[in-house]
Design an enzyme around this catalytic site. Structure first.
Site: not given
Ligand SMILES: *Cc1c(COP(=O)(O)O)cnc(C)c1O
Length: 399
Positions: A91, A113, A379
């Site tokens: 992020k 947000e 992610s």
């Molecule tokens: C916020 C988040 C997501 C989901 O957000 P995307 O915009 O779909 O990438 C996925 N994995 C993690 C670790 C997150 O913090």
């Protein structure tokens, strides 16, 4: 709220996207749409962003050949380690990019947000670093459920405003942030946390997250003597880490693109967030996209054990990639995701975020040919989910 029904045509992905915005935001959104590409291409801006991505976020993140996981699943898996980014996920790539861009546009105040708090923390971090005041809107229920992230944001100097309308969660926090932006269009930039919202946000956030796919391309080629992956797998909430991983490969039909959305308790139950599997087109938060909704168009509350995937919409580009068939989307249940957490912990010594665990679970559902080589976008890391893991996953002693 008066809604402008004359969306900007260039912001479309097939029938999805657009900019369904109140008149008060038009100038802001049009300025952003007309300037962001040119600013992103400026040498000075690129140098500043690239230096921060390298020295502050920790890029490039490694592409790691997960040998034991590969053995277990019978396909070759490389993990793109976004979990190693500062603040624990992808992020910050977007938050730093947008706050830099806002400063370049002369904005002096940042709003955001947040649902689970991860995007709020990333934005508060970028604002502390770049010395801009930051207000984060968060549903009252989410503030209770995600108290450590509220503490983090406050420690970083952000003001967290509690939203008590509607279901007191992400959808309501987004409405409140939009209201703030409408009231303060001249000095404020709204940092949206995923590839959602009115044009140009889906394309702009994709541009900031495309660093993930660009690194995958280079690193995979280096690891394999010039090849491209057979597939990229990523979880999809709004869809920013997935688009970041996909964009570079959209034009190469040899690369399968697979998104994992949250089925919650299952797609046959009302407790689900499987927007692409179950949704229908509609307009939410400034864009036409696929939405979980009732027959008469009321938005249905999404459910997932993972707060980051718990959103009734999805980025319009994913809606299009789903409709066109270029990308495939699988729905992963809470249970399957929890099992995948355990699998990655035990095979690789990596505790994934619950969101990322949906992508790991999708590896078993995607029916790969033997011998394929897959890149999985990991992610985020699982520190924030420890309480859930303690509650939901049996310890070795108890097994
Ligand atoms: C916020 C988040 C997501 C989901 O957000 P995307 O915009 O779909 O990438 C996925 N994995 C993690 C670790 C997150 O913090």
């Amino acid at each position: 709220m008066a809604v402008e029904h004359n969306p900007i045509r260039e912001g479309y992905f097939g029938e999805f996207g657009g900019a369904f915005i109140p008149e008060m935001l038009r100038e802001n959104v049009v300025t952003l749409a007309s300037r962001y590409r040119e600013i992103l291409a400026e040498v000075g801006f690129r140098q500043e962003l690239d230096a921060l991505l390298r020295d502050y976020v920790g890029r490039p993140t490694p592409l790691y050949h997960a040998r034991r996981l590969s053995e277990d699943l019978g396909v070759t898996i490389f993990l793109k380690r976004e979990d190693l980014c500062h603040t624990g996920s992808h992020k910050l790539n977007n938050a730093i990019g947008q706050v830099l861009l806002a400063r370049r546009l002369g904005r002096t105040r940042i709003i955001a947000e947040t649902g689970a708090g991860q995007h709020g923390v990333a934005t508060a971090t970028a604002c502390a670093l770049l010395n801009l005041p930051c207000v984060v809107y968060m549903g009252r229920r989410d503030m209770e459920r995600q108290a450590p992230n509220v503490a983090r944001m406050r420690l970083l100097g952000a003001e967290v405003r509690s939203v008590t309308s509607g279901s007191e969660t992400l959808k309501d926090a987004t409405n409140e942030a939009l209201r703030d932006w409408i009231a303060n269009p001249a000095d404020t930039h709204y940092v949206i946390g995923s590839v959602v919202g009115p044009h140009p946000f889906p394309s702009m956030v994709a541009a900031f997250q495309s660093v993930i796919g660009a690194e995958i391309e280079t690193q995979f080629a280096a690891a394999t003597g010039g090849d491209v992956p057979d597939a990229i797998v990523a979880c999809v909430g709004g869809g920013s880490n997935a688009i970041g991983g996909f964009v570079r490969f959209l034009d190469n039909a040899q690369v399968r693109l697979i998104g994992a959305e949250a089925a919650g308790e299952g797609i046959a139950t009302p407790c689900t967030a499987a927007t692409l599997t179950l949704g229908r087109p509609g307009v939410l938060h400034g864009a036409r996209t696929m939405l979980l909704q009732t027959n008469d168009g009321q938005i249905v509350e999404a459910h997932s054990i993972s707060a980051g995937l718990d959103y009734p919409g999805v980025g319009p580009q994913h809606a299009h990639l789903h409709a066109s068939g270029r990308a495939e989307y699988v729905a992963v249940t809470d249970r399957q995701a929890l099992d995948a957490v355990k699998l990655l912990c035990r095979t690789e010594g990596i505790i994934p975020a619950l969101e990322s665990a949906h992508a790991i679970a999708a590896l078993s559902l995607a029916r790969f040919e033997p011998g394929v080589r897959v890149v999985l976008v990991l992610s985020g890391r699982g520190d924030k989910d420890l309480a859930t893991y303690e509650r939901e996953l049996a310890t070795p002693e108890a097994e």
